[in-house]
Design an enzyme around this catalytic site. Structure first.
Site, PDB file in Angstrom:
ATOM      1  N   PRO A 613       0.835  -1.210   0.000  1.00  0.00           N
ATOM      2  CA  PRO A 613       0.000   0.000   0.000  1.00  0.00           C
ATOM      3  C   PRO A 613       0.871   1.261   0.000  1.00  0.00           C
ATOM      4  O   PRO A 613       1.967   1.259   0.555  1.00  0.00           O
ATOM      5  CB  PRO A 613      -0.792  -0.116   1.301  1.00  0.00           C
ATOM      6  CG  PRO A 613      -0.030  -1.062   2.160  1.00  0.00           C
ATOM      7  CD  PRO A 613       0.739  -1.967   1.244  1.00  0.00           C
ATOM      8  N   HIS A 614       0.373   2.306  -0.656  1.00  0.00           N
ATOM      9  CA  HIS A 614       1.085   3.584  -0.651  1.00  0.00           C
ATOM     10  C   HIS A 614       0.135   4.675  -1.096  1.00  0.00           C
ATOM     11  O   HIS A 614      -0.894   4.409  -1.704  1.00  0.00           O
ATOM     12  CB  HIS A 614       2.306   3.536  -1.564  1.00  0.00           C
ATOM     13  CG  HIS A 614       1.990   3.158  -2.980  1.00  0.00           C
ATOM     14  ND1 HIS A 614       1.740   1.862  -3.357  1.00  0.00           N
ATOM     15  CD2 HIS A 614       1.861   3.903  -4.099  1.00  0.00           C
ATOM     16  CE1 HIS A 614       1.477   1.815  -4.659  1.00  0.00           C
ATOM     17  NE2 HIS A 614       1.541   3.049  -5.134  1.00  0.00           N
ATOM     18  N   ALA A 615       0.484   5.922  -0.775  1.00  0.00           N
ATOM     19  CA  ALA A 615      -0.312   7.062  -1.220  1.00  0.00           C
ATOM     20  C   ALA A 615       0.639   8.127  -1.719  1.00  0.00           C
ATOM     21  O   ALA A 615       1.856   7.946  -1.681  1.00  0.00           O
ATOM     22  CB  ALA A 615      -1.181   7.593  -0.073  1.00  0.00           C
TER      23      ALA A 615
END
Lengths: 701, 98
Positions: A613-615
């Site tokens: 996951p990443h933003a």
């Protein structure tokens, strides 16, 4: 470069002086008068044009007639000088008329005839023979034959020969490279004299001089413009801007037009399917040349802008041109006068601004390169377009004012007034120098929890990696607010969490690592910020250097085993919390990772059982970071093929580039089934660390 | 020839894919038949304006990437070099011949 005008064999018959009404000096004279709203003395004009007052008086008499013909009024005021009354005509209009009346129209006939012959041969559209030249140029048969002989000799120096078929029609025997070189050299003659630029800028580039009966200069110029592909709308300007941006050279760089012409030719030829071939061995050579990597980037931009595909040899030759441009620029640096002007300008500007010396050698060089062609620019009336002029005046009024005052040193040296466009550029240079100076010494307050020992350690490493940082004080968390209230501080660097709602705070460990140093530099503006990751993520180039490796990020406190989670949201949150605890990110970042998956889907499940996951990088990310958690029970993310997930690697990026090396190493790790199994069965964090270590060979240094 | 890899952000999985494709092309130069191939990583929001000959993305992006008119390769396992090879190479070969 072979020059046409300079070739005595080609320029014969009448000299320019005899047959031209407005020679170059008289043109320059009109341009000077055109730019001034005050009367100019004859003595001043004589100094500027490096001639006698008597000549100027004579010239003014000649100009008087031309002005009257063109609806202008030349006013002589006793004791104060000469003034040109434009009578409501626009400057552009007058400049255009000047070009049309210029010596170019009256250039010695043989040279122009031969030039036209060459351009027809290059175009290759119609059959050329002495008879056709006879009719088209209005000359005798023997003159046509002579012209062709001269042309043949001249082309021979490029290795080009003429072939005559049985019917007597003549065609060029040239390779694509030779063809392009001839066109570029011929166009360059116009570029250097500024004629090309002015001609392309005026609206009626195709206008002919009606008084000229048979052929006129603009015809060969027009043909050359067509052959070089510069006739497309704004081609010259678009290319100049593009090249100047890519190479980081000012659009006024004197060597630029030559390169731009070559590019324009390349684009238009490739479009016609005419490319330069290269053998495999030669291609290899081109690839290893100095300008190749820049050429590749420039080629990519060209391809996008002009919708062409440039084959590799073209990119290679582009690289050669770039390398030669770089050499020319280097040679130009040695020129003294422009440097003196730049230095004087900055010196005066510094004192006007009431500041210490503003400039360093880089600033002076940059300005000197800009000023180098200024004499030429002003005396030829070739004004720089300055689309930002109004904005500069509005946003940098102080710098504009100072630049116009300090610009006097340039004016007095060149002997011409600077128009506002030029002053606008000076203001930009000045503003950049001041800004740089401001940035170069950042005032930093250090905050340490555990006393003076850590603080000294931190101060030592900061001053080693960032010599431009000034440490204004070292305080404990209790003393922070007090220090901020009476010290001027640009930034706070702390080893422990502060209860401070302030964007200026960065957190580091006692001995900051490369990644932390990079981040602080970025935050302090000491290093150029990468383009915002959001819009232009293509900036991600493979760079080696000091990028953090996987083991820099996945340290002991970034790994957690057998973490409980009921669903994917809990899993991402738990993995993100590891980063929050380490001070890498704020909790807002964890929420945005969850939101990203909600919005964009479970594509972060990159491999069976593994999620990353990443933003987007935001202020909530303090430094590039990653963690690794192994879930006690696998959860489903909604990715049919790769669910369920038991390993989660959240990534926090600061830009599109810094995490590159670590990401590439993570990819390698995820590709290795055996090592993934080791992580899945590890009995301690140390066992996981052993695996991670194997993918970061550079981490020992 | 331009291959564009796509993910939600433009610097995570798309970057992973970009690096793997570059590796693949570097280790097997014969695949490209001498054509210069560039690989760029973009986010789904900006990719529309990009010129691309082939798009490579995760299967999960299928909904967002339909109707682009560009040949698109969808991957299930984003780190599997075998899957990448199996799916990308046929498309690449067709493109290079056509």
């Amino acid at each position: 470069m072979l020059r046409w005008n300079g070739d005595p064999a080609l320029v014969s018959g009448a000299t320019r002086e005899e047959c031209s009404i407005l020679n170059e000096r008289r043109q320059a004279l009109i341009r000077i008068l055109l730019e001034s709203h005050q009367p100019i003395t004859i003595r001043h004009l004589a100094t500027v044009l490096k001639t006698s007052s008597r000549t100027i008086r004579y010239d003014l008499g000649q100009i008087n007639d031309w002005c009257a013909d063109n609806g202008l009024n030349l006013i002589r005021k006793p004791h104060s000088g000469v003034l040109l009354d434009q009578r409501g005509l626009s400057r552009d209009d007058i400049l255009r008329r000047l070009v049309l009346a210029g010596p170019s129209e009256f250039v010695a006939r043989p040279a122009e005839r031969q030039r036209l012959t060459v351009s027809w041969l290059l175009a290759g559209a119609e059959a050329i023979c002495p008879e056709s030249l006879q009719t088209r140029l209005g000359v005798s048969h023997s003159t046509a034959v002579n012209d062709l002989r001269t042309v043949e000799n001249w082309l021979g120096r490029y290795g080009i020969s003429l072939r005559r078929d049985a019917a007597g029609a003549i065609t060029l025997q040239s390779t694509e490279r030779q063809w392009r070189q001839v066109v570029a050299d011929l166009v360059a003659e116009y570029t250097e004299g500024g004629q090309l630029l002015t001609r392309l800028r005026t609206t009626s580039a195709t206008e002919r001089n009606p008084s000229h009966d048979v052929v006129d200069e603009s015809e060969s110029l027009r043909t050359m413009i067509q052959l070089s592909g510069l006739d497309a709308a704004n081609r010259l300007q678009t290319l100049t801007e593009m090249v100047s941006e890519h190479l980081g050279v000012p659009p006024t760089e004197p060597a630029l037009p030559n390169l731009v012409v070559h590019l324009a030719i390349a684009v238009s030829r490739v479009r016609q399917g005419k490319t330069i071939p290269a053998s495999a061995a030669h291609l290899e050579e081109l690839r290893s040349a100095a300008g190749y990597s820049t050429a590749e980037r420039l080629a990519e931009a060209l391809e996008q802008a002009f919708q062409v595909r440039l084959p590799e040899p073209e990119v290679g030759y582009l690289g050669l041109h770039l390398a030669s441009l770089a050499q020319k620029r280097q040679a130009d640096d040695e020129d003294g006068e422009s440097r003196v002007m730049a230095r004087d300008f900055y010196r005066l500007a510094s004192s006007l601004l009431g500041a210490g010396p503003l400039m360093d050698e880089d600033d002076i060089l940059a300005l000197a390169l800009h000023l180098k062609p200024i004499r030429h620019r002003l005396s030829e009336g070739l004004f720089l377009r300055n689309p930002l002029l109004n904005e500069i005046k509005q946003k940098l009024p102080k710098f504009f004012e100072v630049a116009s005052k300090a610009g006097k040193v340039v004016e007095s040296r060149v002997g011409l007034r600077l128009p506002e466009e030029e002053i606008g550029y000076l203001a930009i240079h000045l503003g950049a120098a001041v800004e740089k100076k401001k940035l170069s010494r950042r005032r930093v307050l250090l905050v340490c929890g555990s006393g003076i020992g850590t603080a000294n350690l931190l101060a030592a490493s900061l001053s080693k990696y960032m010599p431009d940082v000034e440490i204004v004080g070292t305080v404990s968390p209790v003393g922070v607010e007090d220090a901020l209230s009476h010290l001027r501080v640009d930034h706070v660097i702390s080893t422990i969490r502060l209860d401070l709602q302030d964007m200026r705070v960065s957190y580091v460990s006692g001995i900051p690592d490369q990644a932390e140093i990079q981040l602080i530099k970025k935050r302090l503006g000491l290093e150029q910020e990468a383009a915002p990751a959001l819009a232009g993520a293509k900036g991600a180039r493979i760079a080696g250097g000091n990028l953090p490796v996987l083991s820099d990020l996945l340290t002991k406190n970034h790994i957690a085993l057998d973490v409980p989670a009921m669903n994917w949201q809990e899993a991402v949150t738990a993995a993100g919390d590891v980063l929050v605890r380490a001070g890498d990110v704020d909790s807002a970042y964890v929420q945005s990772m969850v939101q990203a998956i909600e919005q964009l889907g479970p594509y972060v499940v990159v491999a069976p059982g593994c999620a990353m996951p990443h933003a987007r990088p935001t202020a909530a990310v303090r430094r590039v970071s990653m963690s690794l958690i192994r879930l006690r029970e696998p959860v489903r993310f909604g990715n049919e093929e790769n669910d369920p997930v038991d390993l989660v690697f959240p990534l926090a990026a600061v830009d599109t580039n810094t995490h590159l090396k670590a990401l590439s190493q993570l990819t390698k790790l995820l590709q290795n089934e055996a090592d993934l199994k080791r992580i899945r069965t590890a009995r301690s964090v140390d066992e996981v660390l052993d695996v991670v270590q194997r993918y970061s060979p550079d981490s020992e240094e | 020839m331009r291959i564009v890899t796509v993910c939600g952000m433009g610097f995570g999985t798309s970057l992973m894919l970009k690096m793997q494709i570059e590796d693949l092309l570097k280790t097997s130069p014969e695949l490209t038949k001498g054509v210069r191939i560039e690989v760029a990583a973009w986010d789904i929001g900006s990719v529309k304006g990009q010129q691309a000959d082939i798009i490579v993305a995760s299967t999960d992006m299928k909904a967002q990437l339909t109707g682009t008119g560009v040949d698109t390769v969808f991957l299930v396992n984003l780190v599997s070099s075998r899957e990448l090879k199996e799916k990308l190479l046929p498309v690449l070969q067709t493109k290079l011949q056509g």
